[in-house]
Motif scaffolding. Structure first.
Motif, PDB file in Angstrom:
ATOM      1  N   ASP A   3       0.885  -1.286   0.531  1.00 60.84           N
ATOM      2  CA  ASP A   3      -0.083  -0.042  -0.225  1.00 60.84           C
ATOM      3  C   ASP A   3       0.891   1.225  -0.021  1.00 60.84           C
ATOM      4  OD1 ASP A   3      -2.406  -1.371   0.010  1.00 60.84           O
ATOM      5  OD2 ASP A   3      -2.802  -1.105   2.536  1.00 60.84           O
ATOM      6  N   ILE A   4       1.039   2.017  -0.990  1.00 60.20           N
ATOM      7  CA  ILE A   4       1.406   3.651  -0.343  1.00 60.20           C
ATOM      8  C   ILE A   4       0.679   4.637   0.545  1.00 60.20           C
ATOM      9  CG2 ILE A   4       1.777   5.339  -2.347  1.00 60.20           C
ATOM     10  CD1 ILE A   4       1.280   3.814  -4.664  1.00 60.20           C
ATOM     11  N   VAL A   5       1.604   5.020   0.698  1.00 60.28           N
ATOM     12  CA  VAL A   5       1.127   5.946   1.736  1.00 60.28           C
ATOM     13  C   VAL A   5       2.110   7.232   1.504  1.00 60.28           C
ATOM     14  CG1 VAL A   5       1.187   7.007   4.450  1.00 60.28           C
ATOM     15  CG2 VAL A   5       0.999   4.665   3.955  1.00 60.28           C
ATOM     16  N   TYR A   6       1.005   8.379   0.966  1.00 57.67           N
ATOM     17  CA  TYR A   6       1.443   9.752   1.079  1.00 57.67           C
ATOM     18  C   TYR A   6       2.171   9.845   1.610  1.00 57.67           C
ATOM     19  CZ  TYR A   6      -0.065   8.208  -3.655  1.00 57.67           C
ATOM     20  OH  TYR A   6      -0.265   7.607  -4.953  1.00 57.67           O
ATOM     21  N   ILE A   7       2.735  11.029   2.032  1.00 59.67           N
ATOM     22  CA  ILE A   7       2.971  12.185   3.126  1.00 59.67           C
ATOM     23  C   ILE A   7       3.506  13.741   2.150  1.00 59.67           C
ATOM     24  CG2 ILE A   7       3.729  10.531   4.653  1.00 59.67           C
ATOM     25  CD1 ILE A   7       6.760  11.091   4.477  1.00 59.67           C
ATOM     26  N   THR A  16       8.937  20.926  12.160  1.00 57.48           N
ATOM     27  CA  THR A  16       8.672  20.285  11.800  1.00 57.48           C
ATOM     28  C   THR A  16       7.512  19.939  11.439  1.00 57.48           C
ATOM     29  OG1 THR A  16      11.474  20.046  11.447  1.00 57.48           O
ATOM     30  CG2 THR A  16       9.897  18.762  10.149  1.00 57.48           C
ATOM     31  N   SER A  17       6.200  19.092  10.347  1.00 56.94           N
ATOM     32  CA  SER A  17       4.958  18.913  10.819  1.00 56.94           C
ATOM     33  C   SER A  17       5.442  18.444   9.212  1.00 56.94           C
ATOM     34  CB  SER A  17       3.989  19.883  10.253  1.00 56.94           C
ATOM     35  OG  SER A  17       4.775  21.080  11.254  1.00 56.94           O
ATOM     36  N   ILE A  18       4.616  17.084   9.644  1.00 61.13           N
ATOM     37  CA  ILE A  18       4.340  16.666   8.971  1.00 61.13           C
ATOM     38  C   ILE A  18       2.474  15.584   8.534  1.00 61.13           C
ATOM     39  CG2 ILE A  18       4.478  14.470   9.967  1.00 61.13           C
ATOM     40  CD1 ILE A  18       5.442  12.953   8.152  1.00 61.13           C
ATOM     41  N   THR A  19       1.789  15.503   7.323  1.00 62.84           N
ATOM     42  CA  THR A  19       0.577  15.434   7.052  1.00 62.84           C
ATOM     43  C   THR A  19      -0.108  14.114   6.357  1.00 62.84           C
ATOM     44  OG1 THR A  19       0.018  17.583   7.186  1.00 62.84           O
ATOM     45  CG2 THR A  19      -1.991  16.357   6.298  1.00 62.84           C
ATOM     46  N   THR A  20       0.086  12.994   6.981  1.00 61.99           N
ATOM     47  CA  THR A  20      -0.093  11.838   6.054  1.00 61.99           C
ATOM     48  C   THR A  20      -1.976  11.660   5.603  1.00 61.99           C
ATOM     49  OG1 THR A  20      -0.290   9.992   7.387  1.00 61.99           O
ATOM     50  CG2 THR A  20       1.483  11.479   7.564  1.00 61.99           C
ATOM     51  N   SER A  21      -1.891  11.137   4.256  1.00 60.10           N
ATOM     52  CA  SER A  21      -2.621  10.248   3.458  1.00 60.10           C
ATOM     53  C   SER A  21      -3.036   8.801   4.839  1.00 60.10           C
ATOM     54  CB  SER A  21      -2.156  10.085   2.435  1.00 60.10           C
ATOM     55  OG  SER A  21      -1.312   8.680   2.871  1.00 60.10           O
ATOM     56  N   TYR A  89      12.077  10.805  13.086  1.00 58.71           N
ATOM     57  CA  TYR A  89      11.930  11.065  14.524  1.00 58.71           C
ATOM     58  C   TYR A  89      10.191  11.245  13.793  1.00 58.71           C
ATOM     59  CZ  TYR A  89      10.059  12.612  18.377  1.00 58.71           C
ATOM     60  OH  TYR A  89       9.146  13.118  19.829  1.00 58.71           O
ATOM     61  N   VAL A  90      10.001  12.266  13.299  1.00 60.91           N
ATOM     62  CA  VAL A  90       8.602  12.941  12.633  1.00 60.91           C
ATOM     63  C   VAL A  90       7.717  11.562  12.004  1.00 60.91           C
ATOM     64  CG1 VAL A  90       8.163  14.986  12.409  1.00 60.91           C
ATOM     65  CG2 VAL A  90       9.596  14.381  10.596  1.00 60.91           C
ATOM     66  N   ILE A  91       8.709  10.964  11.133  1.00 51.79           N
ATOM     67  CA  ILE A  91       8.198   9.380  10.196  1.00 51.79           C
ATOM     68  C   ILE A  91       7.430   8.206  11.157  1.00 51.79           C
ATOM     69  CG2 ILE A  91       7.871   8.308   8.774  1.00 51.79           C
ATOM     70  CD1 ILE A  91       9.607  10.048   7.125  1.00 51.79           C
ATOM     71  N   GLU A  92       8.648   8.560  12.154  1.00 47.83           N
ATOM     72  CA  GLU A  92       8.031   7.404  13.527  1.00 47.83           C
ATOM     73  C   GLU A  92       6.336   7.900  13.826  1.00 47.83           C
ATOM     74  OE1 GLU A  92      12.093   5.520  15.104  1.00 47.83           O
ATOM     75  OE2 GLU A  92      10.905   6.905  16.251  1.00 47.83           O
ATOM     76  N   GLN A  93       5.991   9.305  14.152  1.00 53.87           N
ATOM     77  CA  GLN A  93       5.558  10.059  14.821  1.00 53.87           C
ATOM     78  C   GLN A  93       3.994   9.998  14.200  1.00 53.87           C
ATOM     79  OE1 GLN A  93       5.688  11.136  18.555  1.00 53.87           O
ATOM     80  NE2 GLN A  93       7.811  10.191  17.305  1.00 53.87           N
ATOM     81  N   ALA A  94       4.158   9.138  13.117  1.00 56.07           N
ATOM     82  CA  ALA A  94       3.431   9.444  11.863  1.00 56.07           C
ATOM     83  C   ALA A  94       2.643   8.058  12.248  1.00 56.07           C
ATOM     84  CB  ALA A  94       3.500   9.788  10.471  1.00 56.07           C
ATOM     85  N   ASN A 317       0.133  20.157   4.998  1.00 59.87           N
ATOM     86  CA  ASN A 317      -0.965  20.306   4.215  1.00 59.87           C
ATOM     87  C   ASN A 317      -0.857  19.850   2.690  1.00 59.87           C
ATOM     88  OD1 ASN A 317      -2.118  19.488   6.810  1.00 59.87           O
ATOM     89  ND2 ASN A 317      -3.349  21.405   6.166  1.00 59.87           N
ATOM     90  N   GLY A 318      -0.046  21.694   2.060  1.00 57.46           N
ATOM     91  CA  GLY A 318       0.588  21.557   0.828  1.00 57.46           C
ATOM     92  C   GLY A 318       0.922  20.818   0.396  1.00 57.46           C
ATOM     93  N   ALA A 319       1.749  20.173   1.481  1.00 55.92           N
ATOM     94  CA  ALA A 319       3.197  19.129   1.054  1.00 55.92           C
ATOM     95  C   ALA A 319       2.304  18.090   0.212  1.00 55.92           C
ATOM     96  CB  ALA A 319       4.158  19.080   1.634  1.00 55.92           C
ATOM     97  N   LEU A 320       0.878  17.409   1.001  1.00 55.21           N
ATOM     98  CA  LEU A 320       0.299  16.351   0.351  1.00 55.21           C
ATOM     99  C   LEU A 320      -0.349  16.628  -0.620  1.00 55.21           C
ATOM    100  CD1 LEU A 320       0.175  13.361   2.013  1.00 55.21           C
ATOM    101  CD2 LEU A 320      -2.168  14.941   3.647  1.00 55.21           C
ATOM    102  N   LYS A 321      -0.600  17.573  -0.565  1.00 55.71           N
ATOM    103  CA  LYS A 321      -2.059  18.149  -1.483  1.00 55.71           C
ATOM    104  C   LYS A 321      -0.407  17.421  -3.238  1.00 55.71           C
ATOM    105  CE  LYS A 321      -5.205  20.736  -3.187  1.00 55.71           C
ATOM    106  NZ  LYS A 321      -6.215  21.605  -2.765  1.00 55.71           N
ATOM    107  N   ILE A 322       0.355  18.525  -2.662  1.00 59.53           N
ATOM    108  CA  ILE A 322       1.423  18.408  -3.881  1.00 59.53           C
ATOM    109  C   ILE A 322       1.784  16.261  -4.269  1.00 59.53           C
ATOM    110  CG2 ILE A 322       3.993  18.757  -5.189  1.00 59.53           C
ATOM    111  CD1 ILE A 322       3.693  21.675  -3.754  1.00 59.53           C
ATOM    112  N   ALA A 323       1.440  15.381  -3.085  1.00 62.11           N
ATOM    113  CA  ALA A 323       2.247  14.556  -3.330  1.00 62.11           C
ATOM    114  C   ALA A 323       1.015  14.055  -3.887  1.00 62.11           C
ATOM    115  CB  ALA A 323       2.063  13.336  -2.090  1.00 62.11           C
ATOM    116  N   LEU A 324       0.069  14.003  -3.630  1.00 57.12           N
ATOM    117  CA  LEU A 324      -2.014  13.140  -3.921  1.00 57.12           C
ATOM    118  C   LEU A 324      -1.662  13.639  -5.721  1.00 57.12           C
ATOM    119  CD1 LEU A 324      -3.678  13.685  -1.013  1.00 57.12           C
ATOM    120  CD2 LEU A 324      -3.322  11.837  -1.477  1.00 57.12           C
ATOM    121  N   ASP A 325      -1.005  14.419  -5.550  1.00 56.86           N
ATOM    122  CA  ASP A 325      -1.544  14.722  -7.403  1.00 56.86           C
ATOM    123  C   ASP A 325      -0.743  14.666  -8.308  1.00 56.86           C
ATOM    124  OD1 ASP A 325      -3.569  16.011  -6.620  1.00 56.86           O
ATOM    125  OD2 ASP A 325      -3.588  18.289  -6.760  1.00 56.86           O
ATOM    126  N   MET A 326       0.663  14.000  -7.620  1.00 60.08           N
ATOM    127  CA  MET A 326       1.644  13.883  -8.517  1.00 60.08           C
ATOM    128  C   MET A 326       1.235  12.371  -9.105  1.00 60.08           C
ATOM    129  SD  MET A 326       5.103  15.343  -8.670  1.00 60.08           S
ATOM    130  CE  MET A 326       5.651  15.982  -7.504  1.00 60.08           C
TER     131      MET A 326
END
Ligand SMILES: Nc1ncnc2c1ncn2[C@@H]1O[C@H](COP(=O)(O)OP(=O)(O)O)[C@@H](O)[C@H]1O
Ligand SMILES: [Mg+2]
Length: 342
Positions: A3-7, A16-21, A89-94, A317-326
């Motif tokens: 499964d693909i997870v977009y971040i 440093t902030s992270i938003t995931t699909s 670390y942030v990816i672990e938190q996600a 949030n914007g970075a996630l949106k770019i990822a989802l549209d790529m």
């Protein structure tokens, strides 16, 4: 394939902030603290490193690293290592399910997204399968669907990044950076307080907190009264003028950069762009800032400025949106390139 997870990640100088699909979002101060010796390791409950606020609170017991301090990754082993650890670390938190394929877009300060791009890719490729690095103000604009004739001003701690957005990925000529951001306001405020109230005792952390609670530019400002110890005795100080003066320092360099980006744009669309200025980043919460920019722009032909609603997560949030549209091809190309290099 798994499964693909977009971040979407916002790798900032202070946060440093992270938003995931998968619907997670979280943020950490961009600090890593490394235990200095076995005593400090014991103090940290057996851990070799701590992150974010915990690292800052334990600054006496750790080697504190703020790897993106000045808006780029310092070119030393310590900073490169800290960026890697911070991303891990942030990816672990996600809490991304193990075995997922991870596609990530990382928004970084404008200069870092160019000068430190190789370091960011190297650090992140341990934890992500395919990666895009972009400049943070662009991800803010993308997230809000402001893709044409918009000027984004991202007011961070180490840098203020400005970016012209016109329906393509921004190029170097579309960006400007200056360094009078949140940290510079803190430094100026510290200077003014030291000059005007030499008897007061305060730390840089206290100064930052006061700024975050009361930051304001302009003439209509509520009084700011702070309590600082004097020879150990809590004492009240009216520091309204100092806060106002320190915060105002951000206006002139930002307006100059704004004007420069407008003046070098296609003349037919300049008017549209000057009426579409968007403020993001933690510093956009300074009260009265949009108004102060609009007033300063009057002599250059005016402008309309507004602030994003969620400064903390607008970038990720914007970075996630770019990822989802790529397109998938794009991600695959990156993976193939990595494989060839390996
Ligand atoms: N309410 C506030 N008013 C003014 N400044 C603030 C406020 N909240 C946070 N800041 C400042 O914003 C800066 C952090 O912004 P952020 O966008 O997270 O930075 P970066 O992208 O550089 O990590 C810090 O200097 C912080 O003190
Ligand atoms: Mg930022």
């Amino acid at each position: 394939m798994s499964d693909i997870v977009y971040i979407g990640m916002d790798l900032g100088t202070s946060r440093t902030s992270i938003t995931t699909s998968t619907g997670v979002r979280t943020t950490v101060w961009s600090y890593v603290g490394y235990a200095q010796d076995h005593v400090s390791r014991k103090h940290l409950g057996g851990r070799d490193k701590v992150f974010g606020e915990e690292a800052v609170q334990n600054r006496m017991a750790v080697d504190l690293v703020r790897p993106l301090d000045k808006g780029v990754i310092q070119d030393d082993e310590k900073s490169r290592h800290a960026v890697r650890d911070l991303i891990e670390y942030v990816i672990e938190q996600a809490e991304i399910p193990t075995g997922s394929t991870i596609y990530g877009v990382i928004g970084a300060p404008a200069e870092a997204s160019v000068d430190s791009k190789a370091h960011i890719l190297a650090a992140a490729s341990e934890f992500m399968d395919s990666i895009v690095v972009c400049s943070e103000p662009f991800s803010v604009a993308y997230g809000l669907d402001f893709l044409a004739d918009t000027l984004v001003v991202d007011i961070g701690a180490g840098t203020v990044d400005l970016c012209r957005v016109h329906a393509t990925m921004p190029k170097a000529e579309d960006q400007r950076t200056h360094h009078f951001g949140g940290d510079a306001i803190d430094a100026r405020l510290t200077e003014l307080l030291t000059e005007n109230h030499p008897e007061a005792q305060f730390s840089s952390n206290m100064v930052r907190e006061i700024k975050e609670d009361h930051a304001c530019v302009g003439t209509h400002m509520d009084p700011v009264v702070a309590t600082f110890p004097v020879k150990g005795k809590p004492t009240e100080f009216d520091i309204t003028a100092e806060v106002s003066e320190a915060c105002s320092g951000i206006v002139a360099p930002t307006v100059e950069a704004l004007q420069d980006l407008i003046a070098t744009y296609d003349p037919e669309f300049q008017q549209k762009m000057r009426n579409h200025i968007l403020l993001g980043g933690g510093g956009s919460q300074i009260t009265g800032l949009s108004r102060a920019f609009e007033e300063a722009l009057v002599e250059y032909g005016g402008g309309k400025v507004k602030s994003v609603e969620e400064p903390q997560y607008a970038g990720s949030n914007g970075a996630l949106k770019i990822a989802l549209d790529m397109p998938e091809d794009f991600w695959q190309e990156f993976i193939e390139e990595q494989e060839t290099q390996a």
